[in-house]
Scaffold this motif. Sequence first.
Motif, PDB file in Angstrom:
ATOM      1  N   MET A   1      32.529  53.479  44.271  1.00 44.84           N
ATOM      2  CA  MET A   1      32.224  52.727  45.661  1.00 44.84           C
ATOM      3  C   MET A   1      33.604  52.115  45.943  1.00 44.84           C
ATOM      4  SD  MET A   1      29.710  49.642  46.110  1.00 44.84           S
ATOM      5  CE  MET A   1      29.657  48.984  44.479  1.00 44.84           C
ATOM      6  N   LYS A   2      34.103  52.061  47.145  1.00 42.47           N
ATOM      7  CA  LYS A   2      34.966  51.469  47.793  1.00 42.47           C
ATOM      8  C   LYS A   2      34.830  50.168  48.240  1.00 42.47           C
ATOM      9  CE  LYS A   2      38.578  52.237  50.976  1.00 42.47           C
ATOM     10  NZ  LYS A   2      40.203  52.692  50.563  1.00 42.47           N
ATOM     11  N   LEU A   3      35.556  49.114  47.973  1.00 43.80           N
ATOM     12  CA  LEU A   3      35.177  47.648  48.375  1.00 43.80           C
ATOM     13  C   LEU A   3      36.474  47.434  49.454  1.00 43.80           C
ATOM     14  CD1 LEU A   3      34.475  45.942  45.114  1.00 43.80           C
ATOM     15  CD2 LEU A   3      33.037  46.851  46.584  1.00 43.80           C
ATOM     16  N   SER A   4      36.242  46.865  50.534  1.00 44.61           N
ATOM     17  CA  SER A   4      36.908  46.333  51.431  1.00 44.61           C
ATOM     18  C   SER A   4      38.136  45.327  50.798  1.00 44.61           C
ATOM     19  CB  SER A   4      36.382  45.429  52.627  1.00 44.61           C
ATOM     20  OG  SER A   4      35.803  44.486  52.495  1.00 44.61           O
ATOM     21  N   ASN A   5      39.201  45.136  51.372  1.00 48.41           N
ATOM     22  CA  ASN A   5      40.283  44.122  50.910  1.00 48.41           C
ATOM     23  C   ASN A   5      39.903  42.669  50.948  1.00 48.41           C
ATOM     24  OD1 ASN A   5      42.098  46.020  50.266  1.00 48.41           O
ATOM     25  ND2 ASN A   5      43.313  46.048  51.951  1.00 48.41           N
ATOM     26  N   ARG A   6      39.070  42.390  52.158  1.00 47.86           N
ATOM     27  CA  ARG A   6      38.171  41.151  52.273  1.00 47.86           C
ATOM     28  C   ARG A   6      37.382  40.677  51.178  1.00 47.86           C
ATOM     29  NH1 ARG A   6      37.085  40.139  58.379  1.00 47.86           N
ATOM     30  NH2 ARG A   6      36.948  38.001  57.676  1.00 47.86           N
ATOM     31  N   LEU A   7      36.482  41.837  50.813  1.00 46.89           N
ATOM     32  CA  LEU A   7      35.578  41.712  49.600  1.00 46.89           C
ATOM     33  C   LEU A   7      36.203  41.499  48.363  1.00 46.89           C
ATOM     34  CD1 LEU A   7      32.811  41.497  48.663  1.00 46.89           C
ATOM     35  CD2 LEU A   7      32.539  43.959  48.774  1.00 46.89           C
ATOM     36  N   LYS A   8      37.179  42.447  48.084  1.00 47.02           N
ATOM     37  CA  LYS A   8      38.051  42.191  46.719  1.00 47.02           C
ATOM     38  C   LYS A   8      38.694  40.879  46.583  1.00 47.02           C
ATOM     39  CE  LYS A   8      39.400  47.094  46.366  1.00 47.02           C
ATOM     40  NZ  LYS A   8      40.427  48.064  46.862  1.00 47.02           N
ATOM     41  N   GLU A   9      39.485  40.338  47.816  1.00 48.16           N
ATOM     42  CA  GLU A   9      39.598  38.931  47.827  1.00 48.16           C
ATOM     43  C   GLU A   9      38.630  37.798  47.567  1.00 48.16           C
ATOM     44  OE1 GLU A   9      41.836  38.490  51.469  1.00 48.16           O
ATOM     45  OE2 GLU A   9      43.028  39.898  51.048  1.00 48.16           O
ATOM     46  N   ALA A  10      37.485  37.918  48.098  1.00 51.13           N
ATOM     47  CA  ALA A  10      36.412  37.121  47.794  1.00 51.13           C
ATOM     48  C   ALA A  10      36.030  37.177  46.561  1.00 51.13           C
ATOM     49  CB  ALA A  10      35.209  37.275  48.721  1.00 51.13           C
ATOM     50  N   LEU A  11      35.870  38.352  45.907  1.00 60.17           N
ATOM     51  CA  LEU A  11      35.307  38.733  44.480  1.00 60.17           C
ATOM     52  C   LEU A  11      36.502  38.031  43.517  1.00 60.17           C
ATOM     53  CD1 LEU A  11      33.958  42.156  44.834  1.00 60.17           C
ATOM     54  CD2 LEU A  11      32.770  40.106  44.137  1.00 60.17           C
ATOM     55  N   GLU A  12      37.644  38.132  43.918  1.00 63.07           N
ATOM     56  CA  GLU A  12      38.787  37.389  43.117  1.00 63.07           C
ATOM     57  C   GLU A  12      38.725  36.034  43.125  1.00 63.07           C
ATOM     58  OE1 GLU A  12      42.336  39.273  44.325  1.00 63.07           O
ATOM     59  OE2 GLU A  12      41.978  41.236  43.655  1.00 63.07           O
ATOM     60  N   LEU A  13      38.519  35.545  44.196  1.00 59.44           N
ATOM     61  CA  LEU A  13      38.501  33.911  44.320  1.00 59.44           C
ATOM     62  C   LEU A  13      37.074  33.750  43.645  1.00 59.44           C
ATOM     63  CD1 LEU A  13      39.406  31.223  45.583  1.00 59.44           C
ATOM     64  CD2 LEU A  13      38.491  31.886  47.671  1.00 59.44           C
ATOM     65  N   ALA A  14      36.009  34.265  43.905  1.00 58.23           N
ATOM     66  CA  ALA A  14      34.911  33.899  43.047  1.00 58.23           C
ATOM     67  C   ALA A  14      35.232  33.709  41.488  1.00 58.23           C
ATOM     68  CB  ALA A  14      33.669  34.526  43.297  1.00 58.23           C
ATOM     69  N   ALA A  15      35.782  34.787  41.023  1.00 59.85           N
ATOM     70  CA  ALA A  15      36.115  34.922  39.794  1.00 59.85           C
ATOM     71  C   ALA A  15      37.182  33.616  39.251  1.00 59.85           C
ATOM     72  CB  ALA A  15      36.721  36.307  39.122  1.00 59.85           C
ATOM     73  N   LYS A  16      38.093  33.397  39.891  1.00 56.40           N
ATOM     74  CA  LYS A  16      38.986  32.237  39.668  1.00 56.40           C
ATOM     75  C   LYS A  16      38.230  30.856  39.545  1.00 56.40           C
ATOM     76  CE  LYS A  16      43.098  34.406  41.372  1.00 56.40           C
ATOM     77  NZ  LYS A  16      44.188  34.547  42.700  1.00 56.40           N
ATOM     78  N   GLU A  17      37.418  30.838  40.699  1.00 57.88           N
ATOM     79  CA  GLU A  17      36.546  29.570  40.578  1.00 57.88           C
ATOM     80  C   GLU A  17      35.833  29.568  39.500  1.00 57.88           C
ATOM     81  OE1 GLU A  17      36.631  26.884  42.860  1.00 57.88           O
ATOM     82  OE2 GLU A  17      38.235  27.855  44.098  1.00 57.88           O
ATOM     83  N   ALA A  18      35.324  30.579  39.118  1.00 55.93           N
ATOM     84  CA  ALA A  18      33.889  30.421  37.757  1.00 55.93           C
ATOM     85  C   ALA A  18      34.947  30.399  36.534  1.00 55.93           C
ATOM     86  CB  ALA A  18      33.504  31.915  37.516  1.00 55.93           C
ATOM     87  N   ALA A  19      36.318  31.282  36.444  1.00 56.48           N
ATOM     88  CA  ALA A  19      37.022  30.864  35.328  1.00 56.48           C
ATOM     89  C   ALA A  19      37.504  29.302  35.129  1.00 56.48           C
ATOM     90  CB  ALA A  19      38.215  31.734  35.299  1.00 56.48           C
ATOM     91  N   HIS A  20      37.973  28.804  36.323  1.00 55.60           N
ATOM     92  CA  HIS A  20      38.386  27.350  36.459  1.00 55.60           C
ATOM     93  C   HIS A  20      37.256  26.166  35.991  1.00 55.60           C
ATOM     94  CE1 HIS A  20      40.746  23.857  37.920  1.00 55.60           C
ATOM     95  NE2 HIS A  20      39.730  23.532  38.591  1.00 55.60           N
ATOM     96  N   ALA A  21      36.089  26.650  36.215  1.00 58.00           N
ATOM     97  CA  ALA A  21      34.927  25.769  36.123  1.00 58.00           C
ATOM     98  C   ALA A  21      34.539  26.217  34.465  1.00 58.00           C
ATOM     99  CB  ALA A  21      34.018  25.836  36.927  1.00 58.00           C
ATOM    100  N   CYS A  22      35.049  27.239  33.966  1.00 57.78           N
ATOM    101  CA  CYS A  22      34.607  27.498  32.411  1.00 57.78           C
ATOM    102  C   CYS A  22      33.411  28.127  32.445  1.00 57.78           C
ATOM    103  CB  CYS A  22      34.835  26.455  31.406  1.00 57.78           C
ATOM    104  SG  CYS A  22      36.615  25.967  31.427  1.00 57.78           S
ATOM    105  N   HIS A  23      32.806  28.727  33.410  1.00 62.39           N
ATOM    106  CA  HIS A  23      31.609  29.565  33.583  1.00 62.39           C
ATOM    107  C   HIS A  23      31.808  30.970  33.023  1.00 62.39           C
ATOM    108  CE1 HIS A  23      30.712  26.712  37.140  1.00 62.39           C
ATOM    109  NE2 HIS A  23      30.285  26.111  36.065  1.00 62.39           N
ATOM    110  N   GLU A  24      30.723  31.163  32.281  1.00 61.22           N
ATOM    111  CA  GLU A  24      30.572  32.609  31.539  1.00 61.22           C
ATOM    112  C   GLU A  24      30.323  33.779  32.657  1.00 61.22           C
ATOM    113  OE1 GLU A  24      28.021  34.770  28.038  1.00 61.22           O
ATOM    114  OE2 GLU A  24      27.435  32.976  28.772  1.00 61.22           O
TER     115      GLU A  24
END
Length: 92
Positions: A1-24
């Motif tokens: 499945m191909k993801l748009s660049n905007r969705l990829k950016e949102a997924l990356e930001l979401a992952a960074k937020e989760a990592a910063h908060a030490c969420h699994e």
Amino acid sequence: MKLSNRLKEALELAAKEAAHACHEFVMLEHLLYAFTMDDDIQQILAECGCDLKVLQADLIGFLTEKVPVIPFEFRDEGEGPVYSLNVQFALQ
């Protein structure tokens, strides 16, 4: 499945937020919070009558108060949070 660049950016930001908060897991709430950082989505939400500041505050409150934090002794520096099943299903 191909993801748009905007969705990829949102997924990356979401992952960074989760990592910063030490969420699994990167959850739908992390992704929604990341989407609220996008100018176009902010405009859409405003046009739907959404109070962006309230939504963001509610999401931050939920993520900090309701989502468990990985205890320090179990954190692995090389591993980040994984996408929850709900996020994976939403991407299909």
